[in-house]
Structure formats: structure tokens, C-alpha cells
Motif scaffolding. Structure first.
Motif, PDB file in Angstrom:
ATOM      1  N   ARG A 196      92.888  66.800  41.928  1.00  0.00           N
ATOM      2  CA  ARG A 196      92.617  67.728  40.819  1.00  0.00           C
ATOM      3  C   ARG A 196      91.169  68.201  40.836  1.00  0.00           C
ATOM      4  O   ARG A 196      90.885  69.396  40.682  1.00  0.00           O
ATOM      5  N   VAL A 197      90.253  67.269  41.018  1.00  0.00           N
ATOM      6  CA  VAL A 197      88.836  67.628  40.996  1.00  0.00           C
ATOM      7  C   VAL A 197      88.457  68.421  42.253  1.00  0.00           C
ATOM      8  O   VAL A 197      87.662  69.358  42.197  1.00  0.00           O
ATOM      9  N   PHE A 198      89.049  68.067  43.371  1.00  0.00           N
ATOM     10  CA  PHE A 198      88.812  68.808  44.607  1.00  0.00           C
ATOM     11  C   PHE A 198      89.235  70.265  44.432  1.00  0.00           C
ATOM     12  O   PHE A 198      88.522  71.192  44.837  1.00  0.00           O
ATOM     13  N   ARG A 199      90.413  70.456  43.852  1.00  0.00           N
ATOM     14  CA  ARG A 199      90.932  71.809  43.647  1.00  0.00           C
ATOM     15  C   ARG A 199      90.010  72.597  42.718  1.00  0.00           C
ATOM     16  O   ARG A 199      89.759  73.796  42.934  1.00  0.00           O
ATOM     17  N   ARG A 200      89.467  71.946  41.713  1.00  0.00           N
ATOM     18  CA  ARG A 200      88.610  72.643  40.743  1.00  0.00           C
ATOM     19  C   ARG A 200      87.335  73.150  41.395  1.00  0.00           C
ATOM     20  O   ARG A 200      86.905  74.282  41.144  1.00  0.00           O
ATOM     21  N   TYR A 201      86.710  72.321  42.216  1.00  0.00           N
ATOM     22  CA  TYR A 201      85.391  72.682  42.742  1.00  0.00           C
ATOM     23  C   TYR A 201      85.429  73.307  44.133  1.00  0.00           C
ATOM     24  O   TYR A 201      84.532  74.087  44.470  1.00  0.00           O
ATOM     25  N   HIS A 203      88.507  74.573  45.543  1.00  0.00           N
ATOM     26  CA  HIS A 203      89.644  75.494  45.612  1.00  0.00           C
ATOM     27  C   HIS A 203      90.552  75.203  46.813  1.00  0.00           C
ATOM     28  O   HIS A 203      91.098  76.119  47.437  1.00  0.00           O
ATOM     29  N   CYS A 204      90.672  73.942  47.143  1.00  0.00           N
ATOM     30  CA  CYS A 204      91.633  73.511  48.158  1.00  0.00           C
ATOM     31  C   CYS A 204      91.925  72.042  47.900  1.00  0.00           C
ATOM     32  O   CYS A 204      91.209  71.382  47.135  1.00  0.00           O
ATOM     33  N   SER A 205      92.989  71.523  48.507  1.00  0.00           N
ATOM     34  CA  SER A 205      93.317  70.115  48.319  1.00  0.00           C
ATOM     35  C   SER A 205      92.508  69.255  49.288  1.00  0.00           C
ATOM     36  O   SER A 205      92.012  69.756  50.306  1.00  0.00           O
ATOM     37  N   PRO A 206      92.369  67.953  49.014  1.00  0.00           N
ATOM     38  CA  PRO A 206      91.693  67.067  49.975  1.00  0.00           C
ATOM     39  C   PRO A 206      92.360  67.093  51.342  1.00  0.00           C
ATOM     40  O   PRO A 206      91.684  67.068  52.371  1.00  0.00           O
ATOM     41  N   GLY A 207      93.708  67.165  51.356  1.00  0.00           N
ATOM     42  CA  GLY A 207      94.415  67.211  52.625  1.00  0.00           C
ATOM     43  C   GLY A 207      94.101  68.468  53.419  1.00  0.00           C
ATOM     44  O   GLY A 207      93.906  68.423  54.640  1.00  0.00           O
ATOM     45  N   GLU A 208      94.024  69.606  52.725  1.00  0.00           N
ATOM     46  CA  GLU A 208      93.677  70.861  53.396  1.00  0.00           C
ATOM     47  C   GLU A 208      92.265  70.794  53.962  1.00  0.00           C
ATOM     48  O   GLU A 208      92.002  71.273  55.077  1.00  0.00           O
ATOM     49  N   TYR A 209      91.363  70.189  53.200  1.00  0.00           N
ATOM     50  CA  TYR A 209      89.979  70.101  53.680  1.00  0.00           C
ATOM     51  C   TYR A 209      89.885  69.163  54.876  1.00  0.00           C
ATOM     52  O   TYR A 209      89.170  69.451  55.849  1.00  0.00           O
ATOM     53  N   LEU A 210      90.604  68.048  54.827  1.00  0.00           N
ATOM     54  CA  LEU A 210      90.624  67.124  55.964  1.00  0.00           C
ATOM     55  C   LEU A 210      91.154  67.813  57.224  1.00  0.00           C
ATOM     56  O   LEU A 210      90.584  67.678  58.316  1.00  0.00           O
ATOM     57  N   ARG A 211      92.252  68.560  57.080  1.00  0.00           N
ATOM     58  CA  ARG A 211      92.816  69.260  58.231  1.00  0.00           C
ATOM     59  C   ARG A 211      91.847  70.313  58.760  1.00  0.00           C
ATOM     60  O   ARG A 211      91.706  70.496  59.982  1.00  0.00           O
ATOM     61  N   GLY A 212      91.174  70.990  57.835  1.00  0.00           N
ATOM     62  CA  GLY A 212      90.203  71.995  58.251  1.00  0.00           C
ATOM     63  C   GLY A 212      89.056  71.385  59.036  1.00  0.00           C
ATOM     64  O   GLY A 212      88.657  71.893  60.092  1.00  0.00           O
ATOM     65  N   ARG A 213      88.521  70.279  58.551  1.00  0.00           N
ATOM     66  CA  ARG A 213      87.427  69.617  59.255  1.00  0.00           C
ATOM     67  C   ARG A 213      87.895  69.096  60.611  1.00  0.00           C
ATOM     68  O   ARG A 213      87.143  69.133  61.597  1.00  0.00           O
ATOM     69  N   ARG A 214      89.130  68.628  60.681  1.00  0.00           N
ATOM     70  CA  ARG A 214      89.660  68.128  61.955  1.00  0.00           C
ATOM     71  C   ARG A 214      89.724  69.261  62.980  1.00  0.00           C
ATOM     72  O   ARG A 214      89.354  69.082  64.146  1.00  0.00           O
TER      73      ARG A 214
END
Length: 274
Positions: A196-201, A203-214
Motif C-alpha cells: 500500500r505504501v509503495f503504491r502511494r509513493y 506508483h508501483c507495487s514492490p513486486g513490479e519494482y523488484l522485477r524492474g530492478r532485476r
């Protein structure tokens, strides 16, 4: 020869644009062919918030190619050839301000600054534009990257400290098995609350950010041309080379092998000067 760009000159089209006494604001589509973007110098400082597309920047801390929320700051006089892969993308540009004494171009990892820039982009998209508010937001961004120590206690709606820790963990970790549960445990919060907090600040989910960084790490490993594609997949947490290839192509529009060949032919690390 290095091309000089003024406060309002960027590669792309900007159907939405507004100027205040101290800054110019542009919501832009990057549409010229990538090869048309030449090495250039900006006469004034500017921020670039990448909204979509794969962005390549030589700024400090920036990935070789982005797939995660990205905010770049370029001080006045910065010389570079930052651009979108394939010439396709959307971005917000904020140009102007007094940046004497500021350092080199950098990718900002300040979540408050990222939130401020995203709010400006959202105001543009909603046609909710106030010169006073935009000017204030631009000054907040400059304060976030000021070389001087600033008092952050008065910042409204700033991200919780644990989110900064989680963000840094994902950004710096080389653990190919890193999961959302690991990040939540490190931050000391429930995974649902983290999301929830990830999405607020961001604008993506933690999983999306992890995949992006990978995927960003894959691009770095492959671009270095020192590891096989199979080894790169293993080192960055993909099931196998086929899985990596599908994800890479879906995100960046070319295969890992094509990316390695393209990197060998391109100069994507032009000089930065402050």
C-alpha cells in the motif's frame, strides 16, 4: 560539436507546457528517432521524471537502462546524450532555478522528491495547474538535491523512514533470491502494508519494482559482455535464459542478445560536466 539547449528546448513534443518567472514545465512525448538525439548541453538546470519508456542516462546512480521510477537532475552546464531507447517514451521536464554550487548529474533516490515530481505530472494530466504551486514544487525539488544540509522536519506527507530503507535495500541488493517478503521483513512491516505504501509513493507495487530492478541488472551484466546469457539469467534471479529473454523483450522491445550487440555499437556513456 556540442549542441546548446535553452530552458525550453527538449527532444520531443510538449502539447502541455507552462512557464513561471523562474521555471518552465513540460509534459512531453519522446518521438524523434533515437539517433537524432545528439550530445548536448543544457544552459539551465533541469529535472527529468520518466513516466514511461526505457530511458538511458549517464547520470550518477542511474541504471544503464531504466524500468523503475526514475527522476534525473542535471545541473546547469550538464553535457550528455540521455535518451529513450527506440525514441519512445513520456516524461516531465522541469527547467530553471539557481543551482550554483550543485554537483554532477544524478538519479535522485529521495522518495520525497519523486513524490513531488509525480504530483506535478499528475496536475498536468488533470489540467489542475497553479503557477504558485508549480513554482513551489520546483523549489522543493531543488532543495532535495541541494549540497547544503536541509531541515526535513517540515516536509508534508514525507515517506516513512522504513520505506526509504526498503527502497535502498531493493536498489542496492545483488541477491537474486530477494523477495517482497524479505523486503517487508527487513522493513518490519506486513507485506500488504508495504504494498500500500509503495503504491502511494512510487506508483508501483514492490513486486513490479523488484522485477524492474532485476531487468536493469540484467541489462548491466549483459552490456558488460563478460558473462553468457545463461549465466546472466542465473545471476539475476531468473528461472532460466528463456524466462529472462521473454521478460527482457517484453519490457525493452529487444532480446538480450540484440541489446548486447547494440551496446557494443553505441556510446551510451557521454561526458558529464557540471
Amino acid at each position: 560539436m556540442v549542441i546548446r539547449r535553452t530552458r525550453t528546448e527538449f527532444w520531443g513534443t510538449d502539447p502541455q507546457r507552462l512557464e513561471t518567472p523562474g521555471f518552465s514545465f513540460h509534459l512531453m512525448a519522446a518521438n524523434p528517432p533515437e539517433d537524432e538525439v545528439q550530445t548536448h548541453m543544457h544552459e539551465e538546470a533541469h529535472f527529468v521524471l520518466v513516466l514511461s519508456g526505457a530511458y538511458m542516462s549517464s547520470a550518477k546512480h542511474a541504471p544503464v537502462i531504466s524500468n523503475t521510477p526514475l527522476l534525473i537532475f542535471n545541473p546547469a552546464g550538464t553535457t550528455h546524450r540521455d535518451r529513450f531507447l527506440g525514441g519512445r517514451g513520456r516524461f516531465l521536464a522541469i527547467s530553471g532555478g539557481d543551482t550554483e554550487g550543485f554537483g554532477f548529474a544524478t538519479s535522485l533516490r529521495d522518495l520525497y522528491a519523486l513524490q513531488v515530481a509525480k504530483r506535478v505530472a499528475l496536475d498536468f494530466e488533470r489540467q489542475n495547474l497553479s503557477q504558485l504551486q508549480l513554482e513551489g514544487s520546483a523549489q522543493q525539488l531543488l532543495a532535495a538535491c541541494s549540497p547544503l544540509t536541509t531541515d526535513e522536519s517540515g516536509r508534508a506527507s514525507q515517506p516513512p523512514a522504513w520505506l526509504r530503507d526498503a527502497f535502498e535495500m531493493i536498489f542496492t541488493s545483488d541477491d537474486s533470491d530477494l523477495s517482497v517478503a524479505n523486503v517487508a521483513a527487513f522493513a518490519g512491516v506486513h507485506p500488504v502494508h508495504l504494498a500500500r505504501v509503495f503504491r502511494r509513493y512510487l506508483h508501483c507495487s514492490p513486486g513490479e519494482y523488484l522485477r524492474g530492478r532485476r531487468l536493469e541488472r540484467v541489462a548491466t551484466v549483459i552490456g558488460a559482455a563478460t558473462a553468457s546469457l545463461a549465466d546472466a539469467a542465473c545471476a539475476t534471479g531468473f528461472v532460466d535464459q528463456a524466462h529472462m529473454t521473454r521478460s527482457f523483450h517484453q519490457t525493452f522491445g529487444l532480446t538480450p542478445g540484440d541489446w548486447r550487440s547494440w551496446r557494443a555499437e553505441q556510446d551510451v556513456s557521454p561526458i558529464q560536466s557540471g
